[in-house]
Design a protein around this motif. Structure first.
Motif, mmCIF file in Angstrom:
data_model
loop_
_atom_site.group_PDB
_atom_site.id
_atom_site.type_symbol
_atom_site.label_atom_id
_atom_site.label_comp_id
_atom_site.label_asym_id
_atom_site.label_seq_id
_atom_site.Cartn_x
_atom_site.Cartn_y
_atom_site.Cartn_z
ATOM 1 N N ARG A 1 0.848 -1.185 0.000
ATOM 2 C CA ARG A 1 0.000 0.000 0.000
ATOM 3 C C ARG A 1 0.880 1.230 0.000
ATOM 4 N NH1 ARG A 1 -4.555 -1.596 4.500
ATOM 5 N NH2 ARG A 1 -5.609 -3.104 3.157
ATOM 6 N N ASP B 1 3.061 -9.834 0.711
ATOM 7 C CA ASP B 1 3.738 -9.047 -0.320
ATOM 8 C C ASP B 1 5.121 -9.620 -0.594
ATOM 9 O OD1 ASP B 1 1.619 -7.324 -0.661
ATOM 10 O OD2 ASP B 1 2.480 -5.691 0.525
ATOM 11 N N GLU C 1 -2.620 0.502 -4.185
ATOM 12 C CA GLU C 1 -2.350 -0.812 -3.626
ATOM 13 C C GLU C 1 -1.953 -1.735 -4.773
ATOM 14 O OE1 GLU C 1 -4.179 -3.454 -0.085
ATOM 15 O OE2 GLU C 1 -5.620 -2.472 -1.373
#
Length: 145
Positions: free
Chosen positions: A2, A37, A144
């Motif tokens: 983000r 991530d 994002e």
């Protein structure tokens, strides 16, 4: 990952009263690595940020990227972007990546922005930082990957 991007005329970050990074004109980018991530997501986000046309052209329209204007970027790690406020009054941060992963992806993201031709300075991961900026526009974009 983000990120919150702010188009700035200038920005700076200090730790213990000492300026450790600055930018402008260009972008001030708050970035947070989330659970799951990886470098691919960080690279995708950096590529998107570098091409995002949010700077004015000669006609005054947002039609130029930070690369197009020769701008710079101040990249700040901000795990609070992972805040979950859906219950109670205290945000939860369980969706943020572990600190070692977060630091690696933060640094990786900044390095990929540099590879796009952007002059990049950073804050200090995990430090108590004071950030000052002049938001140009104002333009603030949430992203994002």
């Amino acid at each position: 990952m983000r990120a919150v991007l702010q188009r700035v005329s200038h920005a700076k970050v200090s730790v213990d009263g000492r300026v450790i990074g600055q930018s402008g004109p260009g972008l001030m980018i708050l970035v947070c690595a989330m659970l799951g991530d990886d470098e691919q997501k960080a690279e995708q986000l950096a590529a998107k940020v570098s091409k995002l046309r949010i700077f004015k052209d000669d006609a005054g329209k947002m039609n130029r990227s930070v690369v197009d204007i020769g701008g710079s970027a101040l990249v700040i790690s901000q795990f609070t972007l992972a805040a979950d406020t859906s219950r109670g009054n205290r945000p939860g941060f369980s969706q943020a990546a572990a600190p070692d992963v977060g630091k690696h992806l933060y640094e990786f993201f900044a390095s990929r922005l540099q590879e796009q031709g952007i002059s990049v300075e950073t804050g200090e991961f995990g430090a108590d930082m004071a950030v000052e900026l002049v938001n140009d526009g104002p333009v603030t974009i949430w992203m994002e990957s």
